[in-house]
Design an enzyme around this catalytic site. Sequence first.
Site, PDB file in Angstrom:
ATOM      1  N   CYS A   1      49.331  44.387  39.321  1.00  0.00           N
ATOM      2  CA  CYS A   1      47.889  44.303  39.017  1.00  0.00           C
ATOM      3  C   CYS A   1      47.047  45.076  40.035  1.00  0.00           C
ATOM      4  O   CYS A   1      47.138  44.831  41.236  1.00  0.00           O
ATOM      5  CB  CYS A   1      47.499  42.828  39.014  1.00  0.00           C
ATOM      6  SG  CYS A   1      45.728  42.557  39.004  1.00  0.00           S
TER       7      CYS A   1
ATOM      8  N   TYR B   1      41.428  50.403  31.398  1.00  0.00           N
ATOM      9  CA  TYR B   1      41.660  49.275  30.478  1.00  0.00           C
ATOM     10  C   TYR B   1      40.812  49.421  29.221  1.00  0.00           C
ATOM     11  O   TYR B   1      41.279  49.177  28.109  1.00  0.00           O
ATOM     12  CB  TYR B   1      41.328  47.940  31.171  1.00  0.00           C
ATOM     13  CG  TYR B   1      42.387  47.503  32.166  1.00  0.00           C
ATOM     14  CD1 TYR B   1      43.449  46.702  31.756  1.00  0.00           C
ATOM     15  CD2 TYR B   1      42.338  47.891  33.496  1.00  0.00           C
ATOM     16  CE1 TYR B   1      44.422  46.300  32.650  1.00  0.00           C
ATOM     17  CE2 TYR B   1      43.308  47.506  34.403  1.00  0.00           C
ATOM     18  CZ  TYR B   1      44.354  46.700  33.981  1.00  0.00           C
ATOM     19  OH  TYR B   1      45.325  46.303  34.861  1.00  0.00           O
TER      20      TYR B   1
HETATM   21  N1  LIG Z   1      37.867  40.285  38.151  1.00  0.00           N
HETATM   22  C1  LIG Z   1      39.202  39.983  38.458  1.00  0.00           C
HETATM   23  C2  LIG Z   1      40.130  40.551  37.400  1.00  0.00           C
HETATM   24  C3  LIG Z   1      41.550  40.163  37.620  1.00  0.00           C
HETATM   25  C4  LIG Z   1      42.408  40.420  36.380  1.00  0.00           C
HETATM   26  O1  LIG Z   1      41.898  40.695  35.289  1.00  0.00           O
HETATM   27  N2  LIG Z   1      43.743  40.360  36.534  1.00  0.00           N
HETATM   28  C5  LIG Z   1      44.634  40.556  35.400  1.00  0.00           C
HETATM   29  C6  LIG Z   1      45.882  41.305  35.814  1.00  0.00           C
HETATM   30  S1  LIG Z   1      45.642  43.002  36.157  1.00  0.00           S
HETATM   31  C7  LIG Z   1      45.133  39.215  34.910  1.00  0.00           C
HETATM   32  O2  LIG Z   1      45.553  38.389  35.692  1.00  0.00           O
HETATM   33  N3  LIG Z   1      45.103  39.002  33.584  1.00  0.00           N
HETATM   34  C8  LIG Z   1      45.582  37.791  32.983  1.00  0.00           C
HETATM   35  C9  LIG Z   1      45.432  37.799  31.483  1.00  0.00           C
HETATM   36  O3  LIG Z   1      44.955  38.778  30.923  1.00  0.00           O
HETATM   37  O4  LIG Z   1      45.788  36.769  30.876  1.00  0.00           O
HETATM   38  C10 LIG Z   1      39.501  40.517  39.836  1.00  0.00           C
HETATM   39  O5  LIG Z   1      39.160  41.675  40.126  1.00  0.00           O
HETATM   40  O6  LIG Z   1      40.048  39.788  40.639  1.00  0.00           O
END
Ligand SMILES: N[C@@H](CCC(=O)N[C@@H](CS)C(=O)NCC(=O)O)C(=O)O
Length: 322
Positions: A63, A195
């Site tokens: 990530c 994304y």
């Molecule tokens: N705003 C958050 C975004 C974090 C995020 O979106 N992480 C993704 C992985 S790249 C995630 O964990 N997604 C889980 C999902 O889509 O269920 C940050 O910058 O910490």
Amino acid sequence: MRQLVDGKWVYDDESFAGEDGKFDRPDTDFRNWITPDGSKGPDGQKGFKAEKDRYHLYVSLACPWAHRTLIFRHLKGLEDIISVNVVHPHMLDKGWTFESDFAGATGDSLYAKNYLYEIYQKAAPEMSGKVTVPVLWDKKEETIVNNESADIIRIFNTAFNDITGNTDNYYPKDLKTEIDEINERVYNTVNNGVYKTGFATRQDVYNDEVEKLFDSLDWLEHILSDGREYLVGDQLTEADVRLFTTLVRFDAAYYLHFKCNVNRIADYKWLQRYLERLYDLKAIKPTVNLKHIKEHYYYSHGNINPIRIVPEGPVLTWYEGE
Ligand SMILES: N[C@@H](CCC(=O)N[C@@H](CS)C(=O)NCC(=O)O)C(=O)O
């Protein structure tokens, strides 16, 4: 969607875009702060006291948002102060898991849970919302301090200075305005832009996002074309770290998987040099794991890559990992 609803895990489908064909990243839920003495955060957030061995990071090596926090943990000499667990690269119907049958995935050393959503349930049993990495966890109060990477890197930048003696500042006062300006465009069109491009489900939305992404890469190439080492000032700042975690994934994942294929980073003279120079920093190189990155993206998004084959290439000559 994949999320907690009133404390229960709900998985409907894999789609990321709304009916308008656009991907919209939801806001994060935990925004508290760590301060040297436990006093409130800069915007009046609840404060947690900076202490050794009190905090824990849950991250994915795939990530880009979590990657920022890992880099700051190294830059600020927090390796012995803040412990880390790494989730498995596959993110499927249960979200992130603590399975450890993939090199580098550690399991959950605090509670031996199976899923990251159980950590969120422990912090907020009734919560509704997304379950994302990174998570900054407080072992003492057994709760999530913060799950927004942009906040966590600012916390790391200053909160533990008295404990580590490391006063390096990656968001210095005199550069703040310029850093904020660069961050804003890089966030919207590059970090999140890949994304928005990759998850678009309508041609016009894709066309629009991919154009904004490559306009911004051209703009960044132009900024770096005077031979400067860093985006802002003559020092590494958070603006560089935030851009780096997208650049380092670009040719291996976003180019093919997210159809960000107008150019590779390798096609840009200055961006490529910049990427390699940052990769070479001793606080950064050990945090880059292209195995987790490729395995996560190509395997996890069945709506984009239904056969879940992870491609062999590309050959990246600068990369020193496996
Ligand atoms: N705003 C958050 C975004 C974090 C995020 O979106 N992480 C993704 C992985 S790249 C995630 O964990 N997604 C889980 C999902 O889509 O269920 C940050 O910058 O910490």
